[in-house]
Every structure is written in C-alpha cells, then in structure tokens.
Scaffold this active site. Structure first.
Site, PDB file in Angstrom:
ATOM      1  CD  GLU A 319      22.911  19.621 -27.497  1.00 47.54           C
ATOM      2  OE1 GLU A 319      23.321  19.332 -26.374  1.00 47.54           O
ATOM      3  OE2 GLU A 319      23.304  20.640 -28.130  1.00 47.54           O
ATOM      4  CD  GLN A 320      18.579  20.419 -26.659  1.00 47.31           C
ATOM      5  OE1 GLN A 320      19.294  21.062 -27.438  1.00 47.31           O
ATOM      6  NE2 GLN A 320      18.942  20.206 -25.417  1.00 47.31           N
TER       7      GLN A 320
END
EC number: 2.8.3.8
Length: 503
Positions: A319-320
């Site tokens: 998700e980063q």
C-alpha cells in the site's frame, strides 16, 4: 513566498487547537520527525500548542517515541484520527484511557480524504468499511466513550449502500521530502516512497492552512520538473535538516529510492510458525497474478516464494505504493530494493479498492463463526487497520494468515513434516464474535469473494453457510487440537469427517 526557518520557529507557528495532518509510514518513511520533535519540546516547555487534532493515514514512528509519539502527552492533543496506531504505545494508551478522542479509519480512506478535502469535494464516498467497525451501525470508527462526533455516515446511491467519510478542515500539514529549492518545490527523488505527501499538502493549502516541509537540504542546481512531487505554490515553510535519514535502516540507499539498481541479498527466511503459515498460504497463489502482501505473517511470504523459485511468477505490491522488487519485511515493511515502480499511496489505494489485485495475503488477529476478522483492536489496545480494509474490499481472493492461538503457543515441525504442538496457546483466536469487525464475512459473501483462513494447524474457508474447516495439518488431531479449542463449531468438510471416522 516560501520561507526557510528552523524547526523551532516552524513549531512556534502552530497555535493551540489546530488540526495538523502529517505524512509518514513505519520505518521512518517520509517522517518529518525533526519538526515533530520541536513541537514536542515546545509543548513540554510551555504547554503549547495544546488541544491539537492530529490526522495520519499510516503508522508514523519507531515505537520509541518518534512520529506520532511526539504528540502523545496529556493535553497536547484532544483528538487523533489515524489509520494505524501501533507505532506509538503512548498514544494507544491515551485513547484506551479516554484521555483523548480517537478515531480509527482505513488508511486508504484517510489518504484519499486528504485529496478530497483539497479538491473541495464532500469527503470520501466508498464501499470500504461497510459492515465493519467504521460503519455507523457498528460504531463509526470511534475508539472510546469520549469520542462522540459522527465523522462517517451511511448513505444510499442507486439502491446501493456506501459510507461517506466527512471532510475535515486542515490547518497545518507537516510533510517530509528529500530537498527543496528556493521557490519551495519539493522533490522526493531520494525517498523509498512518495506516500500521500501531495494530498496532505493539498488538504492544508486549499483549506486556507499552511504547509511545513522538512527536507534534508536545498536542491543543488536545477531539479527536473518531472522530479518535483509538490510544487512550491503549496509550500509555506521549509525546514532544512542535514541529519535527516532516508529511513530507519539507511542514510541513503539508491536501490530503495529506485534511482539505480543494485545487488540484493537473498531475503531473510522466516522461521518457526511464520514459516509454516507462509508456506501453506503461498499455495493459494496462482501464476501471473497481481498480489498484495500485508504486514505481519504475510510479510514472510515473498521470501518463501523466492526460495521456491517463484519470485518472477507474480506482480507484488504494497500500500505504500511499491510495485515488485525485493520486498523488505519487519519494521521496513512497505519498502523494496530495485522496485519496478513507486507511485503515490493515494493512487495505490485507488488501484486496490477498485479491484486491481487478484489476491491479497493479510494478517489475522482473530476470526469468528460469521467469517469476520479482527486486526484493529486486540484486547483493549487499538491497533488500527492501516491499509487492510481498503485492500480487502477490492481483492477478489483473500487469504488471512495467522496463528491458531495466541499467548504461549509453541509448535515444532518434525522431520516427516508432521506438526507437533509443544505448548498450546492460552488465548483462542477462533472466537464466537470478534471484538472489532475489521473484515465483514457477511459483506464478503454478498460481494462473492473467495476467502481463506490459514493457520499453522488448520485451514478454513468461507462459504455461503459459514466458516468451513477444509484442511488439517499432518500430525494434528482434528477433534482435540482444532475443534475442541475453538469457541464455535465450524462446518467440517466431508473428506475430513470421513478420515476422522476411519481413524
């Protein structure tokens, strides 16, 4: 016009009662800790600024007082709206004791909310979080009794249910970048991730607030326009911090920032129960699939796949905003060496919630007879979902990974690959009803998702009738080691019943 000033002067510009948004993710990614430390020092010396509202999408800090922990003093904050709380035990304690108002929202929703605030739109309207603890019918993301304002509402559009996360006026944004020029243009060229820096800055600027940017230094010469992540028109104050590190494990590593390729060591192999669970979970991955790996137990799966020679068979992401590469685990989860792409986390969450991945492997604190999973509140401790809910909402197939029990569980794999339970856990994780619904089994059934629950001794699957036991590890007694140690009676696959009778 952008101004260069000290961290102390920047901190002094933030008044009592301000709403402050910050960038950051675990491992020191884009964490503007010099400015946050100056804020903390000022409060401890003067009592100001006090009664702040702090908003953050992902976990910020090192667990030793940095990041979100800088605000964790009675009276300094009145409210925290966060996606992941685990990097500050002191802030968790303030929420648990009711000394602050606390909200826990999906990380992707918060990151997207910054963008929507900046765009002047009416918040985030999404299916992420339906029938979970952020749904107003199950608490609206409130963490304690002193938290009363409704920041989420249930709405209907075209006959379908959605959640609307309401916009918030942001007074100050504190962000971190690699460098800035004299016009305030920010570059993240040397960072392992972009996260939500643009959206966080946009939210403050277009709310009539101020943007404070911590950077390692001034840009040397011309910065190509393509490498500017936040234009200077949005930046009010720049704080030069020569001691700023790229992340917790590196002052600067070009393979982490994607500026160059380099040799990578073989990933550290997990051990014990993590290895057992990771190996079984990896069997659920097909070829040429888009896959997300969550934090915790699932973080061990890429190493297992690499050892099996399957590292090139899938497109992994987190998700980063990191795509492919040699994914790091542990405190540096969310980074990779030699990544194929690094995109803003806001864009990454759009990719996830809209259905961009085929399969996700996520952690599991506890699960219940309805197929619900809790990772966001363990006991009385708020953890928060991070990107868990956004990812689960869009994935077609979900594989939850975790130990069957907690507190004291020890297992050993024998030479014949059978499993021995050396000592059982004292806390069941297969419970009648989870404490916090981070994942809704009912919503998953309505959405037609394929859902598995993988533990070291047994595998379960969600089907239309409930949670079904479909597999028991070699050496494990189904009745004694599995069914008798659950708080609910699952459905049992017919082949297991036949094998039990024959035995």
């Amino acid at each position: 016009m952008n101004k260069w000033m000290s961290a102390e002067a920047a901190a002094a510009s933030i008044p009592d009662g301000a709403t402050v948004a910050i960038t950051g993710s675990g491992g020191g990614l884009l964490e503007p800790d010099a400015v946050l430390a100056a804020l903390e020092t000022r409060f401890l010396q003067t009592g100001h600024p006090c009664n702040l509202t702090v908003v953050h999408a992902l976990g910020v800090g090192d667990g030793q007082g940095s990041g979100l922990g800088r605000f964790a003093h009675a009276g300094m904050v009145k409210r925290v709206i966060g996606g992941h709380w685990v990097w500050s035990s002191a802030m968790q304690a303030l929420a648990e004791s009711g000394q602050i108002e606390g909200y826990s929202f999906p990380g992707g929703v918060i990151a997207t909310l910054f963008r929507e605030i900046g765009a002047g739109r009416p918040g985030v309207i999404t299916r992420v979080g339906l029938r979970t603890f952020v749904d107003p019918r199950l608490g609206g993301g409130k963490l304690n009794a002193v938290t009363t304002e409704d920041l989420v509402e249930l709405i209907e559009i075209g006959g379908d249910e959605y959640l609307r996360f309401k916009p918030i006026k942001i007074d100050f944004s504190i962000v971190m970048a690699s460098s800035a020029d004299d016009r305030g243009n920010l570059s993240t060229r040397r960072e392992p991730a972009d996260l939500d820096i643009y959206a966080v800055a946009l939210a403050a600027h277009n709310s009539g607030g101020k943007v404070i940017a911590q950077v390692k230094g001034k840009s040397a010469g011309h910065v190509p326009a393509r490498l500017v992540r936040v234009p200077g028109v949005m930046v009010d104050v720049t704080v030069e911090t020569p001691a700023q590190r790229q992340c917790a494990i590196s002052d600067y590593d070009a393979t982490l920032s994607g500026e160059s390729l380099g040799e990578t060591a073989d990933p550290d192999m997990p051990e014990g129960m993590r290895l057992i669970v990771a190996e079984r979970a990896a069997q659920e991955l097909g070829t040429n699939q888009s896959v997300n790996f969550g934090f915790g137990f699932p973080g061990a799966i890429p190493a297992v796949l690499a050892q099996q020679g399957r590292g090139s068979e899938y497109w992994g992401s987190v998700e980063q905003g990191i795509h492919r590469g040699a994914m790091l685990d542990g405190p540096m989860f969310g980074t990779a060496r030699n990544a194929d792409a690094i995109v803003p986390s806001v864009d990454q969450f759009d990719f996830y919630s809209g259905g961009g991945i085929d399969i996700t492997f996520l952690g599991m604190g506890e699960f219940d007879q309805e197929g619900n999973v809790n990772v966001s509140k363990l006991g009385s401790t708020v953890v928060g979902p991070g990107g868990f809910m956004d990812i689960a909402q869009g994935a077609r197939k979900i594989v939850f990974c975790g130990a069957f029990e907690a507190k004291g569980l020890r297992v050993q794999r024998k030479s014949d690959d059978s499993l021995e339970i050396v000592s059982p856990g004292s806390v069941p994780k297969a419970v009648k009803r989870v404490r916090h619904v981070t994942f809704s089994g009912l919503q998953a059934r309505l959405d037609g998702k394929e859902v598995f629950y993988v533990t070291e001794r047994a595998v379960f699957k969600l089907d239309p009738l409930g949670v079904r036991l479909i597999e028991v590890a070699k050496g494990i007694d189904m009745q004694k080691d599995v069914l008798a140690r659950m708080e609910f009676a699952p459905l049992v696959d017919e082949h297991l019943l036949e094998a039990s009778i024959a035995h």
